[in-house]
Design an enzyme around this catalytic site. Structure first.
Site, PDB file in Angstrom:
ATOM      1  N   ASP A 180      -7.271  -1.942   3.666  1.00  0.00           N
ATOM      2  CA  ASP A 180      -6.283  -2.954   3.281  1.00  0.00           C
ATOM      3  C   ASP A 180      -6.606  -4.338   3.847  1.00  0.00           C
ATOM      4  OD1 ASP A 180      -4.661  -1.108   1.904  1.00  0.00           O
ATOM      5  OD2 ASP A 180      -3.755  -0.457   3.780  1.00  0.00           O
ATOM      6  N   ASP A 195      -1.810  -0.861   6.127  1.00  0.00           N
ATOM      7  CA  ASP A 195      -2.100  -0.412   7.489  1.00  0.00           C
ATOM      8  C   ASP A 195      -3.534   0.048   7.676  1.00  0.00           C
ATOM      9  OD1 ASP A 195      -1.815   1.957   5.941  1.00  0.00           O
ATOM     10  OD2 ASP A 195      -1.452   3.095   7.774  1.00  0.00           O
ATOM     11  N   ASP A 243       0.861  -1.179   0.000  1.00  0.00           N
ATOM     12  CA  ASP A 243       0.000   0.000   0.000  1.00  0.00           C
ATOM     13  C   ASP A 243       0.900   1.232   0.000  1.00  0.00           C
ATOM     14  OD1 ASP A 243      -2.349   1.644   0.438  1.00  0.00           O
ATOM     15  OD2 ASP A 243      -1.663   1.822   2.511  1.00  0.00           O
TER      16      ASP A 243
END
Length: 776
Positions: A511, A507, A310
């Site tokens: 996600d 995080d 990410d």
């Protein structure tokens, strides 16, 4: 073979004591030529047979034809043919392997279970000036709490005053960390010094420490299930051992040879070397600030070939930081930042926090502000003295009013930064540029992942493509995908997982589905959502991305040592079986040989507990130097901002305001920047040379120091040179700004990350402050 952690650990120790004692008693009787030696040895073998039968039954019930089945056959065979000495030796071998495994398990889980003993049970609730002790489950976001010195912070919260904390339980960093008012503090850290007050931002169930503890409990309950690797070896090795034993019996008619083959093929301790190595790897990971859910996750980390990352909060810091200040002619960077920080001090908005932290890093003292209020979607306004200061947004038409404002807007667009406008009595003073920058350890982490064997590193983000491309260029990523919704991330992770074992790192709440879909989900637990931590197979408890490289390297090493132990032991056992089938190795001697093989491979597996050469820390003096110079960089932001401000003013003409700004920038460069560079050159770089392999490793950075000093002296000469030197001066200032930006980034990414500094910060809340960064 059953997972060792699910067996009573005391049985192995009792069995080892009993079989060893009977072996020694029998030996004493034999050497004294007294009767009873065979009886003592036979009883020892029979004692070992009882738990071996139970363990074999557990294997068969679980659908595994494991090593315990072969141990039963060897024990029963030796007792049946009267090879009592061989029987007790097999029993000692079996018990020794179990005892070694128990010791390794206890040592490995000690690091994990230490977290469980620190779980806060109560909290001190502050209400109307009175402190009441309540169960931690009753704490809700918004409650005010008091944490006394020596107590564990029970929930995640925001400090209402300054405090000192020992965060080593989560980060592994032993140094006391100072936190200021408005800074976040995580549950599980230890308050030291004076009592602190904080406002809870999460309930106990959703706080950082609770998520880590849940993962630890799952890891402890799961045992070391990478016996899958051992079972795969056993599935081939054990039928082969039975076939060799059967052939030896059929071809020679001697059942003793068959028994000898089974004795030398008893690899229960050998195959226990696999879970020993993996559990030891989990222990090492926990010490490095990474909690792995189970051995299967560690094995998958060791086999991974692709990493999907990410962006926001993972490869970037997850919160904006000030990268520049553009001021109106006659204003200084310090004044603009000071008044902005004065108004923003009580705001929870990430951009407000960026302004306050920038002022604090420059050691500014914001003036007192009164009557501060938030304006929805606009920012904050407050009174400083007899003037009203507003911080936040202004109308788009206002941005084009003056040339410096147009330059600020253009720079913000080019650098993908948010603009925070500062006005005084409706008169613009300047604009602060803030951006969510790449983590200093991100590039170093990705290089380590590639060295560890990952072939592809991909970034998925919900941000705009141009922002993602800037990050991908700096980090040398293989591929990016922008504008990703959660379902897009899940689909892409699934596609990568279908090609090769894939690690997903994130995080945020968005996600969590992708973490669950990956071969291994890794969550940044320090600031991440509770959902992402629960969906992950591993959690980085410190707010550092390089923990990902740590755990991948550890997993690779643990898996390599486990396979090495298993393959070596099997090869040696096959050789011993050949000698036994040829009649050259009787059962008793075969048991001794197999004991030596098994002990050797288990000891080899325990090497995982010893740090690898690359993990071994530098001297404390070098680490202290790295921390010292890393801490000086933020404080030099004032100097760098002054250089850029002077360059912008000189670009518009060498006016008295531009000259004053340039002279001030030069003074700061001489008084503050050059001493820092000289100290690095004479203290830090010589200390790093042995660590990095010699003086050539820092030669290019030393050249950077020389270029910085040359440009500083050139700017000084141009300022004193009579005549129109505006063009040359502008080029020197912009050139110095570019060199400083590159040089600081190189030091932070190449050197300072070696000290693994603690970077435990958390984004604040939300309110209207300027142009919000897009979520990643």
């Amino acid at each position: 073979m059953t997972e060792p952690s699910r067996r009573p650990s005391g049985i192995a120790v009792v069995l080892l004591v009993a079989t060893t004692s009977l072996l020694l008693v029998g030996a004493a009787l034999f050497w004294a030529k007294w009767p009873g030696a065979a009886v003592a040895w036979g009883v020892g073998g029979a004692l070992a047979l009882v738990p071996a039968v139970w363990w074999a039954w557990e294997d068969l019930r679980a659908g595994r034809f494991g090593a315990d089945v072969l141990a039963v056959l060897a024990l029963a065979g030796t007792l049946a043919v009267g090879e009592h000495l061989a029987a007790v030796l097999v029993g000692v071998m079996l018990a020794t392997g179990r005892a070694l495994d128990t010791m390794a398990q206890r040592r490995a889980h000690r690091d994990l279970s230490a977290l469980l003993g620190r779980v806060p049970r109560e909290a001190n609730l502050l209400h109307d000036g009175h402190v009441t002790t309540v169960p931690v489950e009753r704490v809700r976001p918004g409650d005010l709490l008091v944490v006394r010195a020596g107590e564990i912070v029970p929930v995640d919260g925001m400090l209402t005053g300054d405090g000192s904390f020992d965060e080593s339980a989560l980060t592994g960093e032993p140094a006391v960390v100072e936190r200021g008012r408005g800074e976040p503090v995580r549950s599980g850290v230890l308050a030291v010094g004076t009592p602190v007050e904080l406002e809870a931002t999460r309930s106990a169930r959703d706080s950082t420490y609770a998520g880590v503890v849940r993962l630890v409990e799952q890891a402890t309950a799961a045992g070391a299930p990478v016996v899958r690797l051992a079972d795969r070896i056993a599935a081939v090795f054990l039928p082969m051992a039975l076939a060799i034993a059967a052939l030896a019996w059929l071809l020679t008619g001697e059942v003793v040879r068959a028994v000898a083959v089974l004795v030398t093929a008893t690899p229960c301790p050998l195959l226990l070397a696999v879970p020993v190595a993996v559990t030891a790897g989990m222990s090492r990971a926990a010490r490095r600030g990474v909690v792995v859910r189970d051995g299967a996750a560690l094995e998958s980390l060791g086999r991974a070939r692709t990493a999907v990352l990410d962006k926001t909060g993972t490869v970037t810091a997850g919160q904006p930081s000030v990268i520049g200040v553009v001021t109106v002619a006659g204003e200084t960077v310090e004044h603009v930042l000071s008044v902005a920080a004065a108004v923003e001090q009580l705001s929870g908005h990430p951009l407000a926090r960026a302004v306050v932290l920038a002022a604090r890093a420059m050691d500014l003292r914001p003036p007192p502000a009164s009557e501060v209020s938030e304006r929805a979607g606009r920012g904050a306004v407050g009174r400083i003295g007899d003037r009203w200061v507003a911080v936040g947004r202004i109308d788009s038409a206002e941005r084009e009013r003056e040339p410096w404002m147009r330059r600020a807007s253009a720079r913000a667009r080019v650098e993908a930064a948010s603009l925070i406008w500062v006005t005084e009595d409706d008169r613009p003073l300047g604009a602060v540029l803030a951006r969510d920058d790449i983590r200093p350890d991100a590039a170093h982490t990705i290089r380590r992942l590639r060295r560890a064997g990952l072939r592809r590193v991909i970034m998925l983000t919900g941000d705009r493509l141009e922002n993602a491309q800037d990050v991908a260029t700096v980090l040398h990523l293989d591929e990016i995908q922008a504008r990703c919704a959660p379902e897009d991330k899940v689909r892409r992770v699934g596609q990568e997982q279908a090609r090769a074992t894939t690690i997903m790192v994130g995080d945020g709440l968005n996600d969590a589905p992708a973490l669950a879909a990956a071969g291994v989900g890794v969550a940044l637990g320090a600031r991440g959502s509770a959902a992402s931590a629960q969906a992950a197979d591993a959690v980085l408890t410190a707010d550092r991305l390089d923990g990902l490289a740590d755990v991948v390297e550890l997993a690779r090493r643990a898996r390599r040592i486990a396979v090495q132990s298993a393959v070596t032991g099997v090869a040696l056992s096959l050789a011993a079986m050949g000698f036994a089938a040829a009649g050259l190795l009787p059962p008793a001697a075969g048991a001794l040989v197999q004991e030596a093989i098994d002990l050797a491979v288990i000891v080899n597996a325990l090497r995982v507990l010893v740090p690898a050469r690359t993990e071994r820390s530098r001297s404390r003096a070098v680490d202290a130097l790295l921390r010292r110079f890393a801490a000086e960089h933020p404080a030099l932001a004032e100097v760098r901002l002054a250089v850029r401000q002077a360059a912008d003013l000189v670009r518009g003409g060498y006016t008295p305001a531009a000259e004053a700004a340039t002279r001030r920038a030069h003074r700061l460069l001489v008084e503050r920047l050059l001493p820092h560079e000289h100290a690095e050159e004479t203290q830090l770089y010589p200390a790093l040379n042995p660590v990095l392999g010699g003086p050539e490793s820092t030669a290019t950075m030393s050249r950077g120091h020389a270029e910085i000093e040359r440009l500083v002296h050139r700017i000084g000469r141009l300022v004193e040179e009579p005549g129109d030197q505006g063009g040359e001066l502008c080029a020197a200032l912009y050139g110095l700004d570019a060199v400083l930006t590159l040089h600081f980034a190189q030091e932070e990414e190449g050197y300072f990350v070696l000290a693994q500094p603690s970077r435990n910060t958390e984004p604040g809340g939300t309110s209207g402050h300027g142009d919000r960064p897009s979520p990643g």
